[in-house]
Design an enzyme around this catalytic site. Structure first.
Site, PDB file in Angstrom:
ATOM      1  N   SER A   1       0.832  -1.209   0.000  1.00 15.40           N
ATOM      2  CA  SER A   1       0.000   0.000   0.000  1.00 15.40           C
ATOM      3  C   SER A   1       0.861   1.252   0.000  1.00 15.40           C
ATOM      4  O   SER A   1       1.973   1.264   0.557  1.00 15.40           O
ATOM      5  CB  SER A   1      -0.892   0.004   1.248  1.00 15.40           C
ATOM      6  OG  SER A   1      -1.517   1.255   1.434  1.00 15.40           O
TER       7      SER A   1
ATOM      8  N   TYR B   1      -2.468   0.040  10.059  1.00 17.55           N
ATOM      9  CA  TYR B   1      -2.609  -0.572   8.732  1.00 17.55           C
ATOM     10  C   TYR B   1      -1.305  -0.448   7.957  1.00 17.55           C
ATOM     11  O   TYR B   1      -0.798  -1.424   7.387  1.00 17.55           O
ATOM     12  CB  TYR B   1      -3.753   0.098   7.975  1.00 17.55           C
ATOM     13  CG  TYR B   1      -3.821  -0.294   6.506  1.00 17.55           C
ATOM     14  CD1 TYR B   1      -4.192  -1.578   6.143  1.00 17.55           C
ATOM     15  CD2 TYR B   1      -3.507   0.620   5.501  1.00 17.55           C
ATOM     16  CE1 TYR B   1      -4.243  -1.959   4.805  1.00 17.55           C
ATOM     17  CE2 TYR B   1      -3.558   0.258   4.175  1.00 17.55           C
ATOM     18  CZ  TYR B   1      -3.931  -1.033   3.828  1.00 17.55           C
ATOM     19  OH  TYR B   1      -3.970  -1.397   2.498  1.00 17.55           O
TER      20      TYR B   1
END
Length: 332
Positions: free
Chosen positions: A129, A154
């Protein structure tokens, strides 16, 4: 031979599985169909795959954090490549339910590495990501930039996945490619993402929440461009030749940015959605959310050079395609 796609009922997983099947690949997918967002949307994606590709795409319900479920998903199949997209997504939700991220993104990623090791796969492509860049202020983000100051759990789990993959590539010579996705949107997208949230609210005549007063920039990347990048990566496993790969590894492990190479102002995104919806938005201004960043912007030079990655979908065309899909899917 068969390609295993994890997170097949998810936004990107559904699109990647469809693209693989469309080019004649046999696909098996696994997904736990959790309720992070409406499972009915995930079921609709699976129904779409069944209707279009029939037995070419098989589905097994299971959790990647459950190694027995993974073994069952591939039992009797000749899986030689893996596209690992399953993960607990979302920056803000990681503040509420951190254990879900540890289970899916850490334990689940190790299980995938062990599965790849046991199957001796030709290539494991996995989703990282743009969040790994944290509060990096130097734009655009390059894969060579340091990414060791995550501003959300995350992001920390995704960076950890890259490190775990590097270890397995070094120890067991498993060819791997990590792809840092930048704000993916398009038909069949995720309901908690900005393009979906803004479209749904505008069409319903409800206000939209605009964070940081709208002073935010994102490298919005259309789903078809992302899928093209995933397949290009899958077809080009990094060589085990001792040469440095993007990301710095000398093992068979490469990392690439997949973005649109264009940081759009959030206010511009809202204007484009207003145009596509044919009505104005009612804006509610809110402060920056914890764990969020003010800008993302992908340097895709390495992906262009090595993968032939050339995103071509403008935000105007991409948003129009999403709004048209949304109206059709919900009969609006």
């Amino acid at each position: 031979m068969t390609v295993l796609v994890t997170g097949i009922a998810g936004f990107i997983g559904h699109a990647v599985a469809a693209a693989l099947a469309a080019r004649g690949e046999q696909v098996v997918g696994i997904d736990n169909l959790n309720d992070y967002y409406d499972p009915a949307l995930k079921q609709a994606r699976l129904a779409d795959l069944r209707a279009r590709f029939g037995d070419a795409v098989a589905f097994v319900k299971g959790d990647i954090a459950d190694d027995e479920a993974l073994d069952a998903a591939v039992a009797g199949r000749q899986v030689d490549r893996i596209v690992h997209l399953a993960a607990q997504a979302g920056v803000r939700y990681s503040l509420e339910n951190p254990r879900a991220y540890v289970r899916s993104n850490l334990a689940g990623h190790v299980n995938m590495l062990e599965l790849a090791r046991g199957l001796a796969v030709r290539h494991l492509v996995y989703a990282s990501s743009s969040s790994v860049y944290g509060g990096n202020r130097q734009l655009p983000f390059r894969v060579e930039d340091r990414a060791d100051h995550p501003v959300s759990l995350y992001a920390a789990t995704k960076k950890s996945d890259e490190l775990l993959s590097e270890s397995y590539a070094h120890l067991f010579r498993i060819p791997q490619t990590g792809l840092r996705f930048f704000t993916v949107y398009g038909p069949w997208g995720r309901p908690e993402m900005a393009v979906w949230l803004f479209t749904a609210a505008i069409l319903a005549g409800q206000p939209i929440k605009v964070f940081n007063g709208g002073a935010m920039r994102r490298d919005f990347t259309y789903i078809d461009d992302i899928v093209a990048g995933v397949l290009a990566a899958l077809d080009r496993p990094p060589a085990d030749d001792g040469a440095a790969k993007p990301g710095g590894s000398i093992s068979p492990h490469a990392i690439y940015n997949l973005g649109n190479n264009n940081a759009e102002e959030l206010t511009r995104l809202i204007e484009v959605i207003e145009e596509a919806c044919g009505r104005p938005a009612v804006r509610e201004l809110h402060p920056m959310q914890p764990g969020d960043v003010s800008a993302t912007y992908a340097d895709i030079a390495a992906a262009a050079r090595d993968l032939g990655f050339t995103p071509s979908t403008s935000i105007e065309r991409g948003v129009r395609a999403f709004v048209d899909w949304y109206r059709a899917h919900y009969a609006i």
